[in-house]
Enzyme design. Structure first.
Site, PDB file in Angstrom:
ATOM      1  N   LYS B  76       3.718 -23.317  -4.655  1.00 56.67           N
ATOM      2  CA  LYS B  76       5.081 -23.768  -4.372  1.00 56.67           C
ATOM      3  C   LYS B  76       5.135 -24.458  -3.012  1.00 56.67           C
ATOM      4  CE  LYS B  76       9.824 -21.893  -4.346  1.00 56.67           C
ATOM      5  NZ  LYS B  76      10.619 -20.645  -4.456  1.00 56.67           N
ATOM      6  N   SER B 151      14.243 -20.767  -8.047  1.00 56.57           N
ATOM      7  CA  SER B 151      13.863 -21.995  -7.364  1.00 56.57           C
ATOM      8  C   SER B 151      12.417 -22.431  -7.611  1.00 56.57           C
ATOM      9  CB  SER B 151      14.092 -21.842  -5.868  1.00 56.57           C
ATOM     10  OG  SER B 151      13.187 -20.902  -5.329  1.00 56.57           O
ATOM     11  N   SER B 175      13.705 -16.019  -7.790  1.00 56.10           N
ATOM     12  CA  SER B 175      13.103 -17.354  -7.852  1.00 56.10           C
ATOM     13  C   SER B 175      11.714 -17.410  -8.477  1.00 56.10           C
ATOM     14  CB  SER B 175      13.049 -17.975  -6.458  1.00 56.10           C
ATOM     15  OG  SER B 175      14.310 -18.489  -6.124  1.00 56.10           O
TER      16      SER B 175
END
Lengths: 101, 484
Positions: B76, B151, B175
């Site tokens: 990420k 997210s 997330s």
């Protein structure tokens, strides 16, 4: 508590947060922040008499103390190179003049 | 030739000399090149660096025996990678090249993993759909007009589409788990303090935790074993020994006590999600688990507590983006104008909204009514779980109340978007480990996820349950049509 958020409130908060909002953003936030804050009002339903606050759950198991010894830090030159403006020779970040401006 | 797909099988083939790390890396980069123009799971692909790293693994006999030798991994974009652009998908960090690696990156690299790229996410991990990415949303491999969740949506989409077997995400309020559910993969948020956050771009420091996305429980166990453990550079990490997670995958859940908070599931959950959830409970029961109805009396306040405390912490953490030390700067005559203009131009709407809320609730006159109150209710929510765990070993709920929603559907209504996180935020408030396990498809062929939450540092039980469901059902092997 004010769910009736005014434009002046939003402008004051933006100044505290160092955000230069546009007129349109200010208008939108007056409405949206009021809705979010009124959603938070739900919390008043909970009886929290004598309930201590939780700030951190890391106390589940305390981290150990480290030895109090020096160790190398990140390379200054490399860090200044990441700045929008900097003076690598002097070892400084550069900002607009603060004193006497 | 059978092509190994999962990390465990890839690593075994590489260690045995049946496959080279370079070939595994090439297969991953090819899949990214073919699928990513449509999915936008990646913010930055490291083709050259990854290929060089894979060749280095091939050239080093000891590296080929490491636990993740030659396994392609996606990261990420809010986790720092030395020398590789890291933006947290924010314009304010555009062009930033971190001078150091996050601890999880060092550990993965030491374990032989090959990092192939940085994945798309909501700006500063604030969102539930990746629509807040400053560089455009990621798309769900099951239906590209839908969100992969957020997210960490790019990480979930990268694993679900077969571009990589493993990705790392961060989980502040769901997330990792919510996008795992929406993309049909496994997502694990470890206990607060289990995995170092050194080098994770901070959002809400009392909630943030890094964890893996995988397609199998075995792969999740192997990644967690590598990234877990005390780190002198993150004082919230603990010295509690790292368990042998792979050894927990016995398939045996007989006697596991599963608590179901039925009172939370009576409204607001889509009927097809309820059906998938009940199927999953039936399987656990059939495998010998004992189901019990439990109460979490304060769970309906969790979203308000989460967004209040999370935004307060975010407003403080994001004060560091001031145009002085890294990222962008908007020119201005004075330093205060420079701060405000840089932040206005650099941050997107959701980030500003959260900074504003956080600043407001911490400002003079409102602290007790909002922030202190939320911290007290956080205590009540923790106590609910303490009480539940005297009677059960895990708490089961659907990970998300709906399957993947359409891009744009919730973008204009922040509160509607926040409600996506209704079942996930509590684990962060209480610091507990939680997992999202694939539990089949809806009639519309969209994935559903089962969330289990356990006691602190009991990731083993979560992985054992995921493994048991893998052995009994085909849910973990459902693949979207575009799967690479």
């Amino acid at each position: 508590m004010p769910t009736n958020l005014t434009r002046a409130d939003v402008t004051r908060i933006a100044a505290l947060a160092r955000l230069e909002l546009t007129e349109d953003e200010t208008t939108l936030f007056v409405e949206q922040l009021a809705a979010i804050l009124s959603y938070f009002e739900d919390l008043q339903r909970a009886d929290t008499t004598n309930v201590p606050p939780t700030a951190q759950v890391a106390v589940l198991a305390a981290a150990p103390w480290r030895e109090d010894a020096d160790r190398p830090s990140l390379d200054r030159d490399l860090l200044i190179r990441q700045a929008p403006e900097g003076d690598r020779d002097a070892g400084l970040f550069t900002v607009p003049r603060v004193i006497g401006s | 030739m059978t092509r190994e797909r999962e990390a465990h099988a890839l690593r075994a083939a590489i260690a045995a000399g049946r496959l080279s790390a370079a070939d595994a890396c090439r297969a991953s980069l090819d899949a990214i090149a073919r699928l990513d123009p449509e999915l936008h799971a990646f913010q930055h692909v490291m083709a050259d660096a990854a290929s060089a790293r894979a060749r280095a693994v091939d050239a080093d006999p000891s590296a080929k025996q490491a636990p993740l030798a030659g396994v392609p991994v996606a990261i990420k974009d809010n986790i720092l990678t030395r020398g590789v652009p890291t933006t947290a998908c924010s314009k304010i960090l555009e062009g930033y090249i971190p001078p150091y690696d996050a601890t999880v990156i060092e550990r993965l690299t030491r374990a032989g993993a090959v990092i192939v790229g940085k994945t798309n996410c909501d700006e500063f991990a604030m969102g539930s759909s990746t629509e807040n990415s400053a560089f455009g949303p990621a798309r769900n491999p099951w239906a590209t007009d839908r969100t992969p969740g957020g997210s960490s949506g790019g990480s979930a989409a990268a694993v679900a589409s077969g571009m990589v077997p493993i990705a790392l995400g961060s989980d502040t309020g769901g997330s990792i788990r919510q996008p795992a559910a929406l993309c049909g993969v496994l997502g694990l948020k470890p206990t607060y303090g289990r995995v170092s956050r050194y080098g994770l771009i901070a959002f809400a420091s009392s909630f943030d935790q890094i964890g893996p996305f995988t397609r199998t429980a075995r792969d999740a166990a192997d990644v967690l074993a590598v990234i877990a453990g005390h780190d002198p550079l993150d004082s919230t990490t603990v010295e509690t020994p790292v368990a042998d997670y792979a050894a927990a995958l016995t398939g045996d859940v007989r006697g596991l006590r599963v608590g179901v908070p039925g009172h939370l599931l009576t409204h607001g959950v889509d009927p097809d999600i309820t059906r998938a959830f009940e199927r999953a409970l039936d399987e656990l029961r059939a495998a010998g688990a004992e189901l019990t109805d439990i109460a979490l009396p304060h769970a309906d306040l969790a979203i308000a507590v989460y967004y209040l405390i999370g935004n307060a912490e975010a407003s403080s953490n994001l004060a560091r983006y001031d145009g002085v030390r890294y990222g962008r700067r908007a020119p201005a005559a004075t330093v205060t104008e420079m701060y405000a203009r840089t932040r206005d131009r650099g941050f997107g709407a959701e980030v500003k909204r959260r900074i504003m809320i956080g600043t407001y609730v911490l400002s003079a006159g409102y602290y007790d009514a909002y922030y202190l109150k939320a911290q007290q209710v956080r205590t009540l929510i923790r106590r609910d779980y303490d009480e539940a765990f005297t009677r059960v070993d895990v708490v089961a709920v659907p990970t998300s109340p709906t399957a993947a929603f359409r891009l744009g559907e919730r973008a204009s209504d922040p509160i509607q978007m926040y409600l996506s996180d209704v079942f996930t935020v509590s684990a962060n408030l209480a610091g507990l480990p939680a997992i999202s396990i694939p539990c089949g498809l809806t009639d519309a062929r969209l994935p559903a996820g089962l969330q289990l939450t356990a006691r602190p540092f009991d990731e083993s039980t979560l992985l054992r349950a995921a493994d048991a469901l893998e052995r009994r059902t085909s849910w973990a092997t459902e693949r979207p049509p575009i799967f690479a």
